[in-house]
Scaffold this motif. Structure first.
Motif, PDB file in Angstrom:
ATOM      1  N   LYS A   1       0.863  -1.177   0.000  1.00 20.24           N
ATOM      2  CA  LYS A   1       0.000   0.000   0.000  1.00 20.24           C
ATOM      3  C   LYS A   1       0.906   1.236   0.000  1.00 20.24           C
ATOM      4  O   LYS A   1       1.913   1.253   0.704  1.00 20.24           O
ATOM      5  CB  LYS A   1      -0.896   0.027   1.233  1.00 20.24           C
ATOM      6  CG  LYS A   1      -1.780  -1.203   1.400  1.00 20.24           C
ATOM      7  CD  LYS A   1      -2.850  -1.253   0.341  1.00 20.24           C
ATOM      8  CE  LYS A   1      -3.823  -2.400   0.620  1.00 20.24           C
ATOM      9  NZ  LYS A   1      -4.874  -2.500  -0.411  1.00 20.24           N
TER      10      LYS A   1
ATOM     11  N   SER B   1      -2.994   4.700  -1.709  1.00 17.54           N
ATOM     12  CA  SER B   1      -3.947   4.528  -0.609  1.00 17.54           C
ATOM     13  C   SER B   1      -3.977   5.750   0.299  1.00 17.54           C
ATOM     14  O   SER B   1      -4.436   5.675   1.428  1.00 17.54           O
ATOM     15  CB  SER B   1      -3.565   3.295   0.224  1.00 17.54           C
ATOM     16  OG  SER B   1      -3.709   2.129  -0.540  1.00 17.54           O
TER      17      SER B   1
ATOM     18  N   GLY C   1      -6.567  -1.220   4.487  1.00 16.13           N
ATOM     19  CA  GLY C   1      -7.281  -1.260   3.216  1.00 16.13           C
ATOM     20  C   GLY C   1      -8.135  -0.048   2.939  1.00 16.13           C
ATOM     21  O   GLY C   1      -8.893  -0.015   1.969  1.00 16.13           O
ATOM     22  N   ASP C   2      -8.019   0.989   3.775  1.00 16.32           N
ATOM     23  CA  ASP C   2      -8.777   2.213   3.580  1.00 16.32           C
ATOM     24  C   ASP C   2      -7.894   3.230   2.867  1.00 16.32           C
ATOM     25  O   ASP C   2      -6.756   2.950   2.508  1.00 16.32           O
ATOM     26  CB  ASP C   2      -9.243   2.758   4.940  1.00 16.32           C
ATOM     27  CG  ASP C   2     -10.472   3.649   4.819  1.00 16.32           C
ATOM     28  OD1 ASP C   2     -10.785   4.074   3.691  1.00 16.32           O
ATOM     29  OD2 ASP C   2     -11.107   3.917   5.846  1.00 16.32           O
TER      30      ASP C   2
ATOM     31  N   GLN D   1     -20.362   2.261   3.791  1.00 15.41           N
ATOM     32  CA  GLN D   1     -19.600   1.591   2.735  1.00 15.41           C
ATOM     33  C   GLN D   1     -20.400   0.426   2.152  1.00 15.41           C
ATOM     34  O   GLN D   1     -20.443   0.249   0.927  1.00 15.41           O
ATOM     35  CB  GLN D   1     -18.269   1.081   3.298  1.00 15.41           C
ATOM     36  CG  GLN D   1     -17.223   2.162   3.488  1.00 15.41           C
ATOM     37  CD  GLN D   1     -15.903   1.609   4.003  1.00 15.41           C
ATOM     38  OE1 GLN D   1     -15.225   2.245   4.788  1.00 15.41           O
ATOM     39  NE2 GLN D   1     -15.543   0.414   3.581  1.00 15.41           N
ATOM     40  N   THR D   2     -21.022  -0.337   3.017  1.00 14.78           N
ATOM     41  CA  THR D   2     -21.811  -1.486   2.554  1.00 14.78           C
ATOM     42  C   THR D   2     -22.996  -1.034   1.702  1.00 14.78           C
ATOM     43  O   THR D   2     -23.241  -1.567   0.608  1.00 14.78           O
ATOM     44  CB  THR D   2     -22.324  -2.298   3.755  1.00 14.78           C
ATOM     45  OG1 THR D   2     -21.207  -2.789   4.501  1.00 14.78           O
ATOM     46  CG2 THR D   2     -23.169  -3.480   3.277  1.00 14.78           C
TER      47      THR D   2
ATOM     48  N   GLY E   1     -21.720   0.581  -1.553  1.00 13.52           N
ATOM     49  CA  GLY E   1     -20.782  -0.212  -2.336  1.00 13.52           C
ATOM     50  C   GLY E   1     -19.450   0.477  -2.494  1.00 13.52           C
ATOM     51  O   GLY E   1     -18.787   0.349  -3.529  1.00 13.52           O
ATOM     52  N   ALA E   2     -19.032   1.212  -1.455  1.00 11.62           N
ATOM     53  CA  ALA E   2     -17.768   1.961  -1.494  1.00 11.62           C
ATOM     54  C   ALA E   2     -16.686   1.172  -0.773  1.00 11.62           C
ATOM     55  O   ALA E   2     -16.937   0.526   0.244  1.00 11.62           O
ATOM     56  CB  ALA E   2     -17.956   3.328  -0.835  1.00 11.62           C
ATOM     57  N   ARG E   3     -15.453   1.232  -1.287  1.00  9.34           N
ATOM     58  CA  ARG E   3     -14.352   0.487  -0.680  1.00  9.34           C
ATOM     59  C   ARG E   3     -13.688   1.230   0.464  1.00  9.34           C
ATOM     60  O   ARG E   3     -13.074   0.619   1.329  1.00  9.34           O
ATOM     61  CB  ARG E   3     -13.299   0.165  -1.743  1.00  9.34           C
ATOM     62  CG  ARG E   3     -13.743  -0.835  -2.792  1.00  9.34           C
ATOM     63  CD  ARG E   3     -12.714  -1.003  -3.870  1.00  9.34           C
ATOM     64  NE  ARG E   3     -12.481   0.253  -4.594  1.00  9.34           N
ATOM     65  CZ  ARG E   3     -11.591   0.396  -5.565  1.00  9.34           C
ATOM     66  NH1 ARG E   3     -10.815  -0.626  -5.899  1.00  9.34           N
ATOM     67  NH2 ARG E   3     -11.455   1.556  -6.187  1.00  9.34           N
ATOM     68  N   ASN E   4     -13.792   2.573   0.472  1.00  8.04           N
ATOM     69  CA  ASN E   4     -13.124   3.365   1.502  1.00  8.04           C
ATOM     70  C   ASN E   4     -13.778   4.737   1.593  1.00  8.04           C
ATOM     71  O   ASN E   4     -14.731   5.029   0.862  1.00  8.04           O
ATOM     72  CB  ASN E   4     -11.620   3.499   1.197  1.00  8.04           C
ATOM     73  CG  ASN E   4     -11.374   3.966  -0.230  1.00  8.04           C
ATOM     74  OD1 ASN E   4     -11.895   4.990  -0.664  1.00  8.04           O
ATOM     75  ND2 ASN E   4     -10.593   3.203  -0.987  1.00  8.04           N
ATOM     76  N   ARG E   5     -13.251   5.608   2.461  1.00  8.72           N
ATOM     77  CA  ARG E   5     -13.882   6.911   2.687  1.00  8.72           C
ATOM     78  C   ARG E   5     -13.779   7.821   1.469  1.00  8.72           C
ATOM     79  O   ARG E   5     -14.630   8.673   1.257  1.00  8.72           O
ATOM     80  CB  ARG E   5     -13.289   7.588   3.934  1.00  8.72           C
ATOM     81  CG  ARG E   5     -11.869   8.015   3.813  1.00  8.72           C
ATOM     82  CD  ARG E   5     -11.276   8.409   5.164  1.00  8.72           C
ATOM     83  NE  ARG E   5     -11.989   9.485   5.815  1.00  8.72           N
ATOM     84  CZ  ARG E   5     -12.624   9.361   6.975  1.00  8.72           C
ATOM     85  NH1 ARG E   5     -12.643   8.206   7.602  1.00  8.72           N
ATOM     86  NH2 ARG E   5     -13.219  10.392   7.530  1.00  8.72           N
TER      87      ARG E   5
ATOM     88  N   GLU F   1     -14.104   6.861  -1.649  1.00 13.47           N
ATOM     89  CA  GLU F   1     -15.212   6.471  -2.523  1.00 13.47           C
ATOM     90  C   GLU F   1     -16.550   6.886  -1.937  1.00 13.47           C
ATOM     91  O   GLU F   1     -17.478   7.223  -2.678  1.00 13.47           O
ATOM     92  CB  GLU F   1     -15.165   4.970  -2.800  1.00 13.47           C
ATOM     93  CG  GLU F   1     -14.005   4.567  -3.696  1.00 13.47           C
ATOM     94  CD  GLU F   1     -14.124   3.153  -4.221  1.00 13.47           C
ATOM     95  OE1 GLU F   1     -15.109   2.459  -3.874  1.00 13.47           O
ATOM     96  OE2 GLU F   1     -13.232   2.741  -4.991  1.00 13.47           O
TER      97      GLU F   1
END
Length: 210
Positions: free
Chosen positions: A74, A96, A118-119, A189-190, A193-197, A199
């Motif tokens: 990352k 990242s 992973g954020d 996020q759920t 459908g976002a992977r991190n802040r 998105e």
């Protein structure tokens, strides 16, 4: 333990960042590099969890290093230069995080932890400009799925993320705990459908909810 490789051509900056990061009980700086070629070699050798890279370095700049090692670790870009094209290019290459050197010790540590988990974290002063550019590239306000599923409080949290607020600032502004903020972010996020802040913020701006 989060293992970090640190690359910056200014020795005093490297030493300062290393002291800040090593002062965190869950972070270990495993290598320091003075240029981009050294950084690529160290990252390939050490296989760190996170690499902190300056942009302007001798022999190989940070963006080229990022391009070469994005599949290994990352990467968080840390730089003095807040040019929009640097931010856009870094994120397009899979960074990242993108932090300014004057963001302060807390954000530096938070950026490393976010990347390791992973954020993604971007200095607050860059976030709004980034997302305004994202919105400006759109033609019409699209219908972004998931917003109708957000609770009123989750929408409040999402809007604050879109305006560059950190978790601590969101907790203070909404009078809720850090744990509650993190719980809301996980739910947002759920639903979106976002992977991190980053998105999350992009979807808020794209949908016109900012």
């Amino acid at each position: 333990m989060i293992r970090v490789v640190l690359a910056d051509d200014q020795e005093m900056v490297r030493m300062g960042f290393a002291m800040i990061l090593d002062g965190a009980e869950d972070i270990d700086v495993v290598a320091q590099c003075a240029d981009g070629v050294e950084a690529v070699e160290a990252i390939r050798r050490e296989r760190p969890d996170v690499a902190l890279l300056d942009i302007r370095m001798p022999r190989l700049n940070g963006l080229e290093v990022l391009r070469q090692v994005a599949d290994i670790t990352k990467v968080v870009i840390v730089t003095t230069f807040d040019h929009d094209e640097y931010v856009d290019r870094a994120l397009a290459l899979g960074a990242s995080g993108f932090l300014l050197k004057d963001s302060g010790p807390q954000l530096l540590v938070s950026g490393v932890r976010a990347a390791a988990s992973g954020d993604a974290l971007i200095s607050p002063q860059l976030t709004v400009r980034l997302l305004e550019r994202t919105r400006a590239r759109g033609v019409d306000q699209p219908v972004v799925p998931g917003f109708s599923d957000l609770t009123e409080r989750e929408l409040e949290v999402a809007r604050l993320v879109a305006h560059g607020r950190t978790n601590a600032e969101i907790a203070s502004e909404l009078f809720i705990s850090m744990g509650t903020v993190k719980s809301h972010l996980a739910s947002i996020q759920t639903r979106l459908g976002a992977r991190n802040r980053v998105e999350i913020a992009a979807r808020v701006w794209e949908s016109g909810h900012a």
